[in-house]
Design an enzyme around this catalytic site. Structure first.
Site, PDB file in Angstrom:
ATOM      1  N   ASP A   1      -1.342  -0.669   6.023  1.00 45.00           N
ATOM      2  CA  ASP A   1      -1.561  -0.108   7.360  1.00 45.00           C
ATOM      3  C   ASP A   1      -3.015  -0.102   7.789  1.00 45.00           C
ATOM      4  O   ASP A   1      -3.312   0.298   8.918  1.00 45.00           O
ATOM      5  CB  ASP A   1      -1.030   1.332   7.401  1.00 45.00           C
ATOM      6  CG  ASP A   1      -1.873   2.266   6.545  1.00 45.00           C
ATOM      7  OD1 ASP A   1      -2.472   3.201   7.102  1.00 45.00           O
ATOM      8  OD2 ASP A   1      -1.936   2.061   5.325  1.00 45.00           O
TER       9      ASP A   1
ATOM     10  N   ASP B   1       0.863  -1.170   0.000  1.00 45.99           N
ATOM     11  CA  ASP B   1       0.000   0.000   0.000  1.00 45.99           C
ATOM     12  C   ASP B   1       0.912   1.235   0.000  1.00 45.99           C
ATOM     13  O   ASP B   1       2.121   1.114   0.235  1.00 45.99           O
ATOM     14  CB  ASP B   1      -0.887  -0.030   1.251  1.00 45.99           C
ATOM     15  CG  ASP B   1      -1.618   1.263   1.488  1.00 45.99           C
ATOM     16  OD1 ASP B   1      -2.347   1.705   0.593  1.00 45.99           O
ATOM     17  OD2 ASP B   1      -1.427   1.845   2.575  1.00 45.99           O
TER      18      ASP B   1
ATOM     19  N   ASP C   1      -0.254   5.198   0.950  1.00 44.70           N
ATOM     20  CA  ASP C   1      -0.522   6.154   2.026  1.00 44.70           C
ATOM     21  C   ASP C   1      -0.628   5.445   3.374  1.00 44.70           C
ATOM     22  O   ASP C   1      -1.444   4.541   3.551  1.00 44.70           O
ATOM     23  CB  ASP C   1      -1.823   6.913   1.750  1.00 44.70           C
ATOM     24  CG  ASP C   1      -1.698   7.858   0.567  1.00 44.70           C
ATOM     25  OD1 ASP C   1      -0.717   8.620   0.524  1.00 44.70           O
ATOM     26  OD2 ASP C   1      -2.583   7.830  -0.311  1.00 44.70           O
TER      27      ASP C   1
END
Length: 229
Positions: free
Chosen positions: A176, A13, A15
């Site tokens: 995250d 991922d 961001d």
């Protein structure tokens, strides 16, 4: 890489995982809500939605608006985000997390691994970010929000595997948020959560992450544990 070892795929991922973009995101979101005359939700609520596509995010952040209002909000966010990006130094507004570059360089240099991206960012946004960090062309597969349903739908990862020829048992999703973990599990991948992003460690564990790491220094050992343990 020996003939007996499978080629493996590591998908990141962006961001909250590779890039610390929360200041940029919050500034753009605040301006977007101001543009449509609607109060901006609290910072924790906004950041908890990072990773979703704008079409999914905006109705959650502004349930009192109609579809036209959500479209206007998404358009205002895109414009504000681009304005901030163009007016500032991306290395300051969207820096890599500590240790990320070293781990990326290590993984990109291995001949037994392919490294890719699956992000809720647009193609244009990702291109600007990769250029700013000198990472254009570094990733063998780059999946963006323009071409897929929002996370946690597994479309991005199915496409990444199709493009690389790597099967699910030999692929790992790193992210995250619970959206990343759920997407990875839905595609049949092993998953690693990172504890420095937008969702807390306990949420990543509850979503089914195989491992959760607290720093980039722990990421390569976690990959080894997943594949060799």
């Amino acid at each position: 890489m020996s003939d007996s070892e499978p080629l493996r795929l590591v998908v990141f991922d962006v961001d909250g995982t590779l890039i610390d973009s929360q200041a940029h995101i919050m500034a753009a979101m605040t301006l977007a809500f101001e543009a449509v005359g609607h109060p901006c939700p609290p910072r924790p609520q906004v950041l908890s939605m990072v990773g979703l596509s704008l079409a999914v995010m905006m109705p959650k952040l502004a349930p009192g608006l109609d579809a036209q209002g959500h479209d206007a909000l998404a358009a205002a966010y895109k414009a504000s985000f681009a304005d901030i990006r163009m007016s500032g130094n991306p290395l300051e507004t969207a820096p890599l997390f500590p240790g990320a570059r070293e781990v990326l360089d290590h993984l990109l240099g291995r001949d037994d691994l392919l490294v890719g991206i699956a992000t809720g960012k647009s193609r244009r946004g990702l291109d600007h970010l990769l250029e700013a960090h000198g990472l254009t062309g570094a990733f063998v597969t780059e999946q963006v929000a323009d071409h897929h349903p929002s996370k946690p739908h597994p479309s991005m990862l199915f496409t990444a595997m199709a493009e690389t020829g790597v099967e699910a048992p030999n692929a790992v999703m790193i992210g995250d948020t619970t959206f990343d973990i759920e997407m990875g599990r839905a595609a049949g991948l092993r998953t690693i959560g990172v504890g420095w992003g937008y969702h807390p460690t306990e949420a990543l564990v509850a979503a089914g992450a195989d491992e959760v790491v607290a720093s980039y220094a722990a990421l390569t050992p976690a990959l080894h544990k997943i594949w060799e343990g």
